[in-house]
Design a protein around this motif. Sequence first.
Motif, PDB file in Angstrom:
ATOM      1  N   TYR A 104      38.069  42.145  49.111  1.00 50.77           N
ATOM      2  CA  TYR A 104      37.426  42.827  47.986  1.00 50.77           C
ATOM      3  C   TYR A 104      36.262  43.660  48.500  1.00 50.77           C
ATOM      4  O   TYR A 104      35.293  43.125  49.027  1.00 50.77           O
ATOM      5  CB  TYR A 104      36.933  41.821  46.946  1.00 50.77           C
ATOM      6  CG  TYR A 104      38.050  41.235  46.127  1.00 50.77           C
ATOM      7  CD1 TYR A 104      38.577  41.925  45.044  1.00 50.77           C
ATOM      8  CD2 TYR A 104      38.594  40.003  46.434  1.00 50.77           C
ATOM      9  CE1 TYR A 104      39.603  41.398  44.285  1.00 50.77           C
ATOM     10  CE2 TYR A 104      39.627  39.461  45.691  1.00 50.77           C
ATOM     11  CZ  TYR A 104      40.126  40.166  44.613  1.00 50.77           C
ATOM     12  OH  TYR A 104      41.158  39.641  43.870  1.00 50.77           O
TER      13      TYR A 104
ATOM     14  N   LYS B  70      44.849  44.444  39.862  1.00 53.22           N
ATOM     15  CA  LYS B  70      45.100  43.030  40.121  1.00 53.22           C
ATOM     16  C   LYS B  70      45.192  42.331  38.771  1.00 53.22           C
ATOM     17  O   LYS B  70      44.965  42.943  37.725  1.00 53.22           O
ATOM     18  CB  LYS B  70      43.957  42.425  40.965  1.00 53.22           C
ATOM     19  CG  LYS B  70      43.840  43.028  42.364  1.00 53.22           C
ATOM     20  CD  LYS B  70      45.019  42.611  43.197  1.00 53.22           C
ATOM     21  CE  LYS B  70      44.944  43.150  44.607  1.00 53.22           C
ATOM     22  NZ  LYS B  70      46.161  42.867  45.339  1.00 53.22           N
TER      23      LYS B  70
ATOM     24  N   ALA C 248      48.581  35.830  44.157  1.00 57.51           N
ATOM     25  CA  ALA C 248      48.958  37.134  44.703  1.00 57.51           C
ATOM     26  C   ALA C 248      50.197  37.581  43.938  1.00 57.51           C
ATOM     27  O   ALA C 248      50.857  36.770  43.299  1.00 57.51           O
ATOM     28  CB  ALA C 248      49.233  37.020  46.189  1.00 57.51           C
TER      29      ALA C 248
ATOM     30  N   ARG D   2      43.063  49.167  43.336  1.00 56.10           N
ATOM     31  CA  ARG D   2      44.361  48.555  43.097  1.00 56.10           C
ATOM     32  C   ARG D   2      44.291  47.647  41.878  1.00 56.10           C
ATOM     33  O   ARG D   2      43.358  46.855  41.761  1.00 56.10           O
ATOM     34  CB  ARG D   2      44.767  47.756  44.329  1.00 56.10           C
ATOM     35  CG  ARG D   2      46.220  47.306  44.318  1.00 56.10           C
ATOM     36  CD  ARG D   2      46.600  46.579  45.585  1.00 56.10           C
ATOM     37  NE  ARG D   2      46.406  47.420  46.763  1.00 56.10           N
ATOM     38  CZ  ARG D   2      46.296  46.942  47.993  1.00 56.10           C
ATOM     39  NH1 ARG D   2      46.344  45.643  48.210  1.00 56.10           N
ATOM     40  NH2 ARG D   2      46.134  47.762  49.006  1.00 56.10           N
TER      41      ARG D   2
END
Length: 107
Positions: free
Chosen positions: A80, A57, A32, A55
């Motif tokens: 997800y 990642k 994360a 978003r």
Amino acid sequence: MAGVILRRAYGCYNCRKQVALHDDIVKKNFVAGHRKRAFLFSHVKNVVTGPKTDRPKLTGVHMVADVHCSDCGEVLGWRYEKVYNEAHNYKLSKTVLVKYKIVKLDW
């Protein structure tokens, strides 16, 4: 306690509400933001999801929804909702819980 099967569980770090079982971990090597460890779970419970949003990642842009504890509202990770690269299809409909946001319950 012969014959009793104990299932290792994780709870919200804030209120201890059970949110996942150890047996439902798909991957333990998720990261994360800011290099915090996280686990990918096939199933979670006692959570609510926020709005879906694209978003960025580490593996690219994905459509995700933040996951909140159903009791205290703490953000625990994300789910997800859509992936844009076929190589990441295994993440679809699975939930990432940030390791420091969950605690082991009774094990």
